[in-house]
Enzyme design. Structure first.
Site, PDB file in Angstrom:
ATOM      1  N   ASP A  47       0.826  -1.232   0.000  1.00 28.43           N
ATOM      2  CA  ASP A  47       0.000   0.000   0.000  1.00 28.43           C
ATOM      3  C   ASP A  47       0.852   1.271   0.000  1.00 28.43           C
ATOM      4  OD1 ASP A  47       0.634  -0.338   2.735  1.00 28.43           O
ATOM      5  OD2 ASP A  47      -1.415   0.074   3.451  1.00 28.43           O
ATOM      6  N   ASP A  71      -5.776  -0.302   5.807  1.00 22.83           N
ATOM      7  CA  ASP A  71      -6.623  -0.699   6.934  1.00 22.83           C
ATOM      8  C   ASP A  71      -7.819   0.239   7.112  1.00 22.83           C
ATOM      9  OD1 ASP A  71      -4.481  -2.397   7.130  1.00 22.83           O
ATOM     10  OD2 ASP A  71      -3.642  -1.481   8.938  1.00 22.83           O
TER      11      ASP A  71
HETATM   12  C1  GLA Z   1      -0.057  -2.596   8.433  1.00 21.01           C
HETATM   13  C2  GLA Z   1      -0.313  -1.194   7.891  1.00 21.01           C
HETATM   14  C3  GLA Z   1      -0.906  -1.245   6.487  1.00 21.01           C
HETATM   15  C4  GLA Z   1      -0.083  -2.140   5.562  1.00 21.01           C
HETATM   16  C5  GLA Z   1       0.199  -3.480   6.233  1.00 21.01           C
HETATM   17  C6  GLA Z   1       1.138  -4.335   5.419  1.00 21.01           C
HETATM   18  O1  GLA Z   1      -1.275  -3.265   8.625  1.00 21.01           O
HETATM   19  O2  GLA Z   1      -1.185  -0.499   8.741  1.00 21.01           O
HETATM   20  O3  GLA Z   1      -1.006   0.060   5.968  1.00 21.01           O
HETATM   21  O4  GLA Z   1       1.109  -1.502   5.175  1.00 21.01           O
HETATM   22  O5  GLA Z   1       0.757  -3.333   7.520  1.00 21.01           O
HETATM   23  O6  GLA Z   1       0.551  -4.690   4.212  1.00 21.01           O
END
Ligand code: GLA
Length: 391
Positions: free
Chosen positions: A40, A178
């Protein structure tokens, strides 16, 4: 516990604490990412779904009009209060109330002042388990504030406001996945999110013959604090040396050409990201075509890449994936991988629905044998994003 049941628990908890029933109840789900890990913040693709685990906030105006926000968590954390007559600043690092406080600050920055209220927070998203308990708390707060202020935000703006809360108040430089999925989740759908354009496509996952299993290793190695920002920096460095705006712009061929100019570790980090972006797009196609075998293989490939090139797995996550592989397609598992940031937390598995009960038991038993730890294993259908339940 269903969302309805959890809301009833939250309403009862509010009444017990504050002596009256709440006026608003807002909820936001946790998430599991099927594939597209650590992509992301590289402008790539992710393919998460919201899960049937929620953070719920019950709230009402205070009995006497004040400019204080009172936050009480049923999870036993210390209550917190926020004085709206002063600028809202972060609490000391590690304080749970930084998530709601950051969101409240985001609303105030938009001149949306909720005024004082009393709130009671309940959650069925395991804390720190890699299922986005923090995003669920941020998005539940934002959803509550929309109800309190009567101002609905655009969903993208709402997710970005919550991400900023996590950056500025919790000190975690997360990407956008997320918060987006907690806001935009849709029942029976995955969300294919292009983290560059922020365009979203819903990918149906409603075939009753498959199920998504979540295996919580119940371990958390406290490395994430420094490792996550380090991975971000390594990716930015790789992009800079290759000469592209972000790793989204680097193909496998471009990366191979640049190999000699990259430190071997930075090269491996970039190889994970470039491969994972490709795998995510293919997996979305595979799901649309109900090509479960292919999707499963892509999930395993994602795990190996996260383990070997990105180095964010751990022994317990690897154990779950090895157990899943040993069970195999024959006994109902198409694919399995670590999900979320890594260094503990959860694995996600795509399985045959009619084998769920036997698979749950077998994974838990084999994991206990190997690690002496009790795993928590459960299945979830893709759930809807944040909602106001009562207002
Ligand atoms: C955490 C971060 C997300 C993403 C994941 C890995 O959950 O909050 O933004 O980078 O790690 O994919």
């Amino acid at each position: 516990m269903t969302l309805k049941e959890l809301s009833a628990v939250a309403a009862a908890g509010f009444k017990k604490t504050y002596g009256r029933l709440p006026r608003w109840i807002a909820a936001a789900p946790g998430r599991v990412n099927l594939i597209g890990e650590h992509t992301d913040y590289n402008d790539g693709f992710v393919l998460p779904m919201a899960i049937e685990r929620y953070t719920v906030i019950a709230a009402d105006r205070p009995a006497r009009k004040t400019n204080q926000i009172q936050l009480i968590s049923a999870l036993g954390d210390k209550p917190a209060s926020i004085d709206l007559t002063k600028p809202v600043k972060p609490f000391p690092k590690g304080t749970w109330a930084n998530y709601p406080a950051g969101v409240i600050a985001g609303f105030l920055a938009r001149e949306l002042n909720p005024g004082g209220f009393d709130a009671m927070i309940h959650s069925t998203v395991p804390l720190g388990g890699g299922l986005s308990s923090s995003a669920a708390l941020e998005v539940a707060t934002a959803t509550l504030l929309e109800a309190v202020t009567g101002q609905k935000l655009d969903p993208v703006e709402k997710a970005l406001l919550c991400q900023k809360a996590e950056h500025d108040f919790a000190g975690m430089p997360c990407g956008i996945m997320d918060q987006f999925i907690s806001v935009m989740g849709r029942k029976n759908h995955l969300l294919l999110l292009d983290c560059r354009s922020r365009e979203t496509k819903l990918v149906p996952l409603d075939d009753p013959s498959v199920a998504v299993l979540i295996v919580n290793t119940n371990v958390k190695h406290e490395l994430t604090g420094s490792e996550y920002p380090a991975r971000r920096q390594q990716c930015a460095l790789a992009a800079k040396i290759i000469g592209v705006p972000s790793l989204r712009d680097a193909t496998a061929a471009v990366l191979r050409d640049a190999k000699g100019r990259l430190d071997p570790m930075v090269y491996r980090r970039a190889r994970h990201v470039v491969g994972e972006i490709e795998r995510t797009v293919h997996a979305a196609e595979g799901i649309r075509a109900s090509n479960w075998l292919t999707v499963g293989q892509l999930m395993y490939a994602s795990h190996y890449s996260l383990r070997d090139d990105y180095e964010v797995s751990c022994a317990e996550l690897d154990a779950v994936v090895e157990i899943a592989e040993a069970i195999g397609v024959k006994d109902g598992i198409y694919g399995c991988r670590m999900t979320g940031g890594g260094f503990g937390g959860c694995c996600v598995a795509l399985v045959k629905a009619d084998g769920v009960d036997a698979i749950l038991k077998k994974i838990a038993a084999d994991y206990k044998k190997r690690t002496a730890i009790e795993a928590t294993v459960f299945s979830s259908r893709p759930a809807a994003g944040a909602t106001v339940i009562e207002s």
